[in-house]
Design an enzyme around this catalytic site. Structure first.
Site, mmCIF file in Angstrom:
data_model
loop_
_atom_site.group_PDB
_atom_site.id
_atom_site.type_symbol
_atom_site.label_atom_id
_atom_site.label_comp_id
_atom_site.label_asym_id
_atom_site.label_seq_id
_atom_site.Cartn_x
_atom_site.Cartn_y
_atom_site.Cartn_z
ATOM 1 N N GLU A 56 -8.308 -28.488 -93.094
ATOM 2 C CA GLU A 56 -9.635 -27.905 -92.946
ATOM 3 C C GLU A 56 -10.480 -28.214 -94.181
ATOM 4 O O GLU A 56 -9.971 -28.582 -95.240
ATOM 5 C CB GLU A 56 -9.517 -26.389 -92.735
ATOM 6 C CG GLU A 56 -10.826 -25.633 -92.614
ATOM 7 C CD GLU A 56 -11.727 -26.054 -91.468
ATOM 8 O OE1 GLU A 56 -12.114 -27.239 -91.394
ATOM 9 O OE2 GLU A 56 -12.087 -25.186 -90.643
ATOM 10 N N HIS A 75 -6.431 -24.219 -84.053
ATOM 11 C CA HIS A 75 -5.348 -23.250 -84.228
ATOM 12 C C HIS A 75 -5.698 -21.903 -83.605
ATOM 13 O O HIS A 75 -6.864 -21.573 -83.363
ATOM 14 C CB HIS A 75 -5.027 -23.079 -85.716
ATOM 15 C CG HIS A 75 -6.170 -22.524 -86.502
ATOM 16 N ND1 HIS A 75 -6.535 -21.196 -86.483
ATOM 17 C CD2 HIS A 75 -7.041 -23.127 -87.329
ATOM 18 C CE1 HIS A 75 -7.566 -20.998 -87.264
ATOM 19 N NE2 HIS A 75 -7.908 -22.171 -87.795
#
Length: 193
Positions: free
Chosen positions: A84, A13
């Site tokens: 994550e 990201h």
């Protein structure tokens, strides 16, 4: 170099306030900074001309927004296994802060209290790899650094702790694939900016 075998493109990201400050961002749903949004738009140019049979994203705002800004939002499927690392008690803290109270700590070796250990993240990565191998197609994945590092390690047959050997910058692109046959998984490109 072209390859007849499937290639898996991994995109970390774009920048968030916490990735900029070095704070561990697991399950906190941080938005991209304006610089992160610009970098995410730049991913589109870097992937131009490539086609993917599927686009998968972490459910986090930062990963999914990166997929949208890169031009893949309408195809991006959110998958919980792409989240994550759960940093538990270390969420929002920097490595420097953690080391001050726990000298020698390493997330890949020691995990996080009230969060995940490397084996937990590795189990999620293994489920993703199983889906990738069954798909046998070019797939684009948007996620976060520590998860993608463990995914790369497991792709190569290394233990999840092997993710410590890789590093990823925000909005970077990496490519997993094969060399001579599907029995030879390799990292074809890593951390391209």
């Amino acid at each position: 170099m072209s390859n007849a075998f499937p290639q898996i493109h991994l995109v970390r990201h774009g920048e968030t306030a916490w990735s900029l400050s070095g704070q561990h961002t697991g399950r906190t749903d941080m938005p991209l900074t304006s610089a992160g949004e610009a970098a995410a738009r730049g991913v589109a140019d870097r992937l131009k001309g490539l086609s993917f049979s599927a686009v998968w994203s972490s459910p986090s705002q930062r990963a999914y927004s990166t997929s949208v800004l890169a031009g893949f939002g309408e195809r991006s499927v959110r998958m919980v296994d792409l989240q994550e690392w759960d940093y538990g008690a270390y969420e929002g803290r920097t490595t420097k802060e953690i080391l001050a109270e726990r000298p020698g700590w390493n997330v890949f070796r020691d995990g996080c209290p009230q969060g995940e250990m490397a084996a937990d993240v590795g189990a999620r990565a293994d489920r993703i790899i199983d889906r990738l191998r069954k798909a046998n197609a070019d797939i684009l994945i948007f996620s976060s650094a520590h998860f993608l590092r463990v995914l790369a390690a497991r792709w190569l047959g290394l233990p999840p702790e092997g993710g410590a050997l890789f590093v990823l910058d925000t909005a970077s692109i990496s490519v997993l694939g094969y060399e001579h046959d599907p029995g030879e998984p390799v990292v074809r490109k890593w951390n391209l900016r």
